[in-house]
Design a protein around this motif. Structure first.
Motif, mmCIF file in Angstrom:
data_model
loop_
_atom_site.group_PDB
_atom_site.id
_atom_site.type_symbol
_atom_site.label_atom_id
_atom_site.label_comp_id
_atom_site.label_asym_id
_atom_site.label_seq_id
_atom_site.Cartn_x
_atom_site.Cartn_y
_atom_site.Cartn_z
ATOM 1 N N PHE A 26 0.835 -1.204 0.000
ATOM 2 C CA PHE A 26 0.000 0.000 0.000
ATOM 3 C C PHE A 26 0.869 1.253 0.000
ATOM 4 C CE2 PHE A 26 -2.220 3.384 2.301
ATOM 5 C CZ PHE A 26 -3.370 3.505 1.525
ATOM 6 N N ALA A 27 1.956 1.228 0.788
ATOM 7 C CA ALA A 27 2.861 2.381 0.820
ATOM 8 C C ALA A 27 3.500 2.604 -0.538
ATOM 9 C CB ALA A 27 3.934 2.159 1.884
ATOM 10 N N SER A 28 3.840 1.508 -1.236
ATOM 11 C CA SER A 28 4.440 1.636 -2.563
ATOM 12 C C SER A 28 3.454 2.237 -3.556
ATOM 13 C CB SER A 28 4.915 0.269 -3.052
ATOM 14 O OG SER A 28 5.880 -0.275 -2.155
ATOM 15 N N ILE A 29 2.171 1.825 -3.436
ATOM 16 C CA ILE A 29 1.152 2.413 -4.311
ATOM 17 C C ILE A 29 1.013 3.911 -4.044
ATOM 18 C CG2 ILE A 29 -1.331 2.417 -4.814
ATOM 19 C CD1 ILE A 29 -1.312 -0.594 -4.260
ATOM 20 N N PHE A 30 1.164 4.304 -2.789
ATOM 21 C CA PHE A 30 1.062 5.710 -2.397
ATOM 22 C C PHE A 30 2.150 6.555 -3.074
ATOM 23 C CE2 PHE A 30 1.311 8.836 1.347
ATOM 24 C CZ PHE A 30 0.307 9.634 0.809
ATOM 25 N N LEU A 31 3.247 5.918 -3.495
ATOM 26 C CA LEU A 31 4.332 6.640 -4.155
ATOM 27 C C LEU A 31 3.934 7.129 -5.544
ATOM 28 C CD1 LEU A 31 7.479 4.487 -3.254
ATOM 29 C CD2 LEU A 31 6.766 6.660 -2.255
ATOM 30 N N VAL A 32 2.849 6.595 -6.100
ATOM 31 C CA VAL A 32 2.388 7.039 -7.427
ATOM 32 C C VAL A 32 2.163 8.547 -7.432
ATOM 33 C CG1 VAL A 32 0.494 6.832 -9.093
ATOM 34 C CG2 VAL A 32 1.404 4.792 -7.970
ATOM 35 N N TRP A 33 1.786 9.089 -6.277
ATOM 36 C CA TRP A 33 1.528 10.522 -6.162
ATOM 37 C C TRP A 33 2.751 11.365 -6.514
ATOM 38 C CZ3 TRP A 33 2.037 14.124 -1.641
ATOM 39 C CH2 TRP A 33 1.247 15.266 -1.794
ATOM 40 N N SER A 34 3.966 10.768 -6.429
ATOM 41 C CA SER A 34 5.204 11.512 -6.685
ATOM 42 C C SER A 34 5.721 11.345 -8.110
ATOM 43 C CB SER A 34 6.295 11.054 -5.717
ATOM 44 O OG SER A 34 6.631 9.685 -5.952
ATOM 45 N N VAL A 35 5.037 10.544 -8.934
ATOM 46 C CA VAL A 35 5.546 10.261 -10.285
ATOM 47 C C VAL A 35 5.647 11.532 -11.118
ATOM 48 C CG1 VAL A 35 5.022 9.091 -12.462
ATOM 49 C CG2 VAL A 35 4.783 7.870 -10.300
ATOM 50 N N SER A 36 4.631 12.374 -11.018
ATOM 51 C CA SER A 36 4.645 13.597 -11.827
ATOM 52 C C SER A 36 5.839 14.483 -11.464
ATOM 53 C CB SER A 36 3.336 14.373 -11.645
ATOM 54 O OG SER A 36 3.158 14.718 -10.275
ATOM 55 N N GLY A 37 6.196 14.534 -10.176
ATOM 56 C CA GLY A 37 7.360 15.321 -9.759
ATOM 57 C C GLY A 37 8.651 14.758 -10.309
ATOM 58 N N LEU A 38 8.764 13.429 -10.313
ATOM 59 C CA LEU A 38 9.967 12.811 -10.891
ATOM 60 C C LEU A 38 10.066 13.073 -12.386
ATOM 61 C CD1 LEU A 38 10.004 9.366 -9.023
ATOM 62 C CD2 LEU A 38 11.557 11.289 -8.675
ATOM 63 N N GLN A 39 8.938 13.035 -13.067
ATOM 64 C CA GLN A 39 8.938 13.343 -14.504
ATOM 65 C C GLN A 39 9.378 14.780 -14.749
ATOM 66 O OE1 GLN A 39 4.902 12.367 -15.610
ATOM 67 N NE2 GLN A 39 5.454 10.276 -16.216
ATOM 68 N N PRO A 66 8.370 3.226 1.888
ATOM 69 C CA PRO A 66 7.922 1.831 2.017
ATOM 70 C C PRO A 66 8.893 0.970 2.822
ATOM 71 C CG PRO A 66 8.643 2.278 -0.226
ATOM 72 C CD PRO A 66 8.569 3.604 0.477
ATOM 73 N N LEU A 67 10.195 1.288 2.744
ATOM 74 C CA LEU A 67 11.160 0.528 3.553
ATOM 75 C C LEU A 67 10.883 0.744 5.040
ATOM 76 C CD1 LEU A 67 13.693 -1.215 3.836
ATOM 77 C CD2 LEU A 67 15.061 0.879 3.681
ATOM 78 N N GLY A 68 10.551 1.961 5.421
ATOM 79 C CA GLY A 68 10.221 2.240 6.817
ATOM 80 C C GLY A 68 8.965 1.518 7.266
ATOM 81 N N ILE A 69 7.987 1.431 6.390
ATOM 82 C CA ILE A 69 6.758 0.692 6.717
ATOM 83 C C ILE A 69 7.086 -0.772 6.963
ATOM 84 C CG2 ILE A 69 4.493 -0.018 5.875
ATOM 85 C CD1 ILE A 69 4.716 2.939 6.572
ATOM 86 N N TRP A 70 7.981 -1.347 6.157
ATOM 87 C CA TRP A 70 8.380 -2.748 6.321
ATOM 88 C C TRP A 70 9.118 -2.966 7.645
ATOM 89 C CZ3 TRP A 70 7.463 -7.390 4.403
ATOM 90 C CH2 TRP A 70 8.360 -8.418 4.671
ATOM 91 N N LEU A 71 9.936 -1.982 8.027
ATOM 92 C CA LEU A 71 10.747 -2.137 9.230
ATOM 93 C C LEU A 71 10.012 -1.737 10.504
ATOM 94 C CD1 LEU A 71 14.128 -0.602 7.958
ATOM 95 C CD2 LEU A 71 13.607 -3.021 8.276
ATOM 96 N N SER A 72 8.880 -1.074 10.387
ATOM 97 C CA SER A 72 8.247 -0.449 11.552
ATOM 98 C C SER A 72 7.890 -1.430 12.659
ATOM 99 C CB SER A 72 6.992 0.322 11.126
ATOM 100 O OG SER A 72 6.031 -0.563 10.575
ATOM 101 N N SER A 73 7.600 -2.667 12.317
ATOM 102 C CA SER A 73 7.200 -3.635 13.343
ATOM 103 C C SER A 73 8.351 -4.529 13.802
ATOM 104 C CB SER A 73 6.055 -4.520 12.820
ATOM 105 O OG SER A 73 6.461 -5.239 11.679
#
Length: 378
Positions: A26-39, A66-73
């Motif tokens: 889910f966190a990785s999907i949330f990164l889609v919001w930044s695609v336009s900035g990278l472009q 997303p790495l932080g989400i994976w490590l959070s627990s």
């Protein structure tokens, strides 16, 4: 018990891995919001070195979410604070390299802080990040993007609350698993005590009888063979029952315990007055009463010095009475109803709404009584 606990632990670990994978996806999907900035960065008219630095820092910052989400627990509280600090530094570096137009990217540091930090620090951190994002957005040509700011505030509240509820749920699940393991350990300890206590006591008595026969009547070979054979049989039975206990599949029979008590008391030279049948005991109580009978007879054999033992049964009660002494250290232990055996019996009877009463009786002797209070018909 080992297999049961291992299986429960493995199931919990698999469930936790599934949860972490889902949250990370889910966190990785949330990164889609930044695609336009990278472009926009990739297409910007800037020196190649500058563009490479911008993309490298920005992508590292985005992937840290997303790495932080994976490590959070899996990491401790102090490590979480340091991780959030590093990610925030990356976010500020990204903002410094890419310019004020990218202030909305701080939403990832904000979301990560809301998940990793404690509730109080998460709100303080989120407020600080929101203020920084707002201040930087004032430097843009078009002024602050109010929609992004509102989104950051909403995410601060929503993600923080969701993360804390999820954390509480995980803690509750861990506590349930811990209690289940503790209960299983207690069950196995109780069952092993019940199995080995009685069986080893009887084996000891039989071997003592064999020793006395060898000392006084070495010519009675047939009697010796019988006693040794019975001791061997009891040892095999005890081994089988211990294995079944550790597998969680052992059950006991009241009628079998009556027969075993008769043989054990006879070997000890104790006159036994036992019921011929157990049909008058309600079926739902027979297994628990079987353990009571086993423990009661074991105590008679070990501690009482009795010459007679009497067992009586009813629909919802069982009594084991002997004429032994209640004096001395062992006697005081019996009189106080102490010891692991009686404590285990009390736990068993409590599970079916019953109780254990144990103590000396007037005129000498000791009485162990198990009873279950049956509801009065309306």
């Amino acid at each position: 018990m080992v297999d049961g606990c291992t299986s429960a632990r493995a199931d919990g670990e698999r469930a936790e891995r599934r949860r972490r994978r889902g949250a990370t996806a889910f966190a990785s999907i949330f990164l889609v919001w930044s695609v336009s900035g990278l472009q926009a960065l990739a297409q910007a008219d800037a020196p190649v070195a500058m563009k490479a630095a911008q993309l490298a820092v920005t992508i590292a910052y985005l992937l840290s979410y997303p790495l932080g989400i994976w490590l959070s627990s899996t990491i401790g509280s102090r490590a979480k604070v340091w991780y959030v600090a590093v990610v925030t530094a990356l976010g500020l570096a990204t903002l410094g390299l890419d310019g004020p137009d990218f202030s909305s990217l701080l939403i990832y540091a904000l979301a990560l802080g809301a998940i990793m930090l404690t509730r109080r620090f998460a709100f303080v951190f989120a407020g600080c990040v929101t203020v920084v994002a707002f201040a930087v957005s004032l430097l843009t040509r078009n002024g602050p993007d109010w929609a992004d700011l509102v989104l950051m505030v909403v995410l601060t509240i929503g993600i923080s609350s969701f993360a804390k509820v999820g954390g509480d749920l995980r803690e509750a699940n861990r506590e349930v698993a811990r209690l289940a393991v503790a209960e299983e350990r207690a069950r196995v300890a109780r069952d092993v005590h019940d199995v080995l206590g009685h069986s080893l006591t009887t084996v000891t008595l039989k071997l003592g009888l064999v020793r006395r026969l060898l000392e006084t009547k070495p010519g009675e070979v047939e009697r010796l063979i019988i006693e040794v054979g019975e001791a061997e049989q009891l040892s095999r039975q005890a081994l089988s029952e211990v294995r079944a206990t550790l597998s969680g599949y052992r059950s006991t029979s009241l009628s079998a315990e009556v027969a075993g008590a008769r043989a054990a008391l006879a070997s000890a030279g104790i006159t036994a007055d036992l019921p011929r049948a157990v049909d008058n005991v309600l079926p739902e109580y027979q297994e628990s009463f079987a353990y009571v009978l086993r423990e009661g007879v074991t105590n008679v054999l070990r501690h009482s010095g009795a010459t007679s033992c009497e067992v009586r049964l009813g629909e919802s009660w069982l009594e084991v009475r002997d004429n032994g002494s209640a004096a001395g250290d062992a006697g005081m232990s019996r009189a106080n109803g102490g010891g692991a055996g009686l404590t285990g019996l009390a736990d068993r009877l409590a599970a079916i709404g019953g109780r254990i009463d144990a103590g000396p009786v007037p005129g000498g002797g000791f009485l162990l009584r198990a009873s279950v209070a049956r509801p009065v018909p309306v």
